[in-house]
Design an enzyme around this catalytic site. Sequence first.
Site, PDB file in Angstrom:
ATOM      1  N   CYS A  46       0.822  -1.209   0.000  1.00  0.00           N
ATOM      2  CA  CYS A  46       0.000   0.000   0.000  1.00  0.00           C
ATOM      3  C   CYS A  46       0.857   1.260   0.000  1.00  0.00           C
ATOM      4  O   CYS A  46       1.799   1.370   0.795  1.00  0.00           O
ATOM      5  CB  CYS A  46      -0.925   0.017   1.205  1.00  0.00           C
ATOM      6  SG  CYS A  46      -2.173  -1.275   1.129  1.00  0.00           S
ATOM      7  N   CYS A 103      -1.984  -0.991  -3.991  1.00  0.00           N
ATOM      8  CA  CYS A 103      -3.060  -0.582  -3.092  1.00  0.00           C
ATOM      9  C   CYS A 103      -2.791   0.860  -2.642  1.00  0.00           C
ATOM     10  O   CYS A 103      -1.630   1.275  -2.553  1.00  0.00           O
ATOM     11  CB  CYS A 103      -3.060  -1.578  -1.933  1.00  0.00           C
ATOM     12  SG  CYS A 103      -3.515  -0.970  -0.337  1.00  0.00           S
TER      13      CYS A 103
END
Length: 248
Positions: free
Chosen positions: A74, A155
């Site tokens: 992420c 992400c």
Amino acid sequence: VIFVLALVLGLSRRNQGANGFQSTFIERCEKFNGPDCQNIWKVFSQAYVRRDPCNVPMEAYNALMAAASIQPVCNRELFWSKTKQIVHAFTAKRDCYITMEDTLLGFMLDGLTWCGKENSSETFTSGCPGWSQCENNPVRSFWNRASAAFAEAACGDVTVMLNGSISTPFSPASIFGSIEIKRLNYRVRSLNVILVTQNNTGTDCSNASLKDLLDTLGAGISYSCRAVPEAQIQACSSDPKRTCGPCW
Ligand code: APR
């Protein structure tokens, strides 16, 4: 006698090339602390060994992607296109950003060439088809398949560094334009384009190719673009803090 000698020499040289490739693969895997490097080698080589080197599709590497999976990342994924050198000079210092070449598979295979041949159980490192010689060659299919997995693992906020010194910084034919951007999924919040320029010359964020990029980008993903001089990126590279978050 000369014939036999030449044959033995020729065979051992050929094996040296193949074994050299295998040992580089295993060494890099172990350096990266890869899990079960012998098995990863076996699954990797099964993708192209004994195959026509122009007939290895991306899917041939599906088993490899399962054996050495790319974990979700992420806010730290960094894509690039025609900016390889500057990007890796940057990530070598700022290790909070992760490129394809910072994953196990990307790290092991960066800069290498390999292929198989029908009726042979060996790996060859020369006489392999060039990148554009035929589409389904083992090297190109590997980067396509691994890049697809890298993009699927993205992400949050993702970044791409594009080359602001060329007329089409976003090329639909590149791996970024044909594979990665299309594989960004609902977990991705934004795509942030950094257009790497030379002292603010060249193109800017109004470049026509960036409209193609926007058309290709999934509807739920927001977009930003910023032109940043290469010198500024280099200055960020030497920033010792190694923190995440933009420095430009
Ligand atoms: N000949 C040889 N190699 C090529 C060629 C070619 N014509 N085109 C691409 N490649 C290989 C090279 O290894 C090169 O360094 O692909 C690499 C990237 O090519 P670029 O055109 O600069 O960029 P792109 O095609 O967008 O690929 C980069 O793919 O691996 C992923 O995550 C990575 O975002 C990055 C993207």
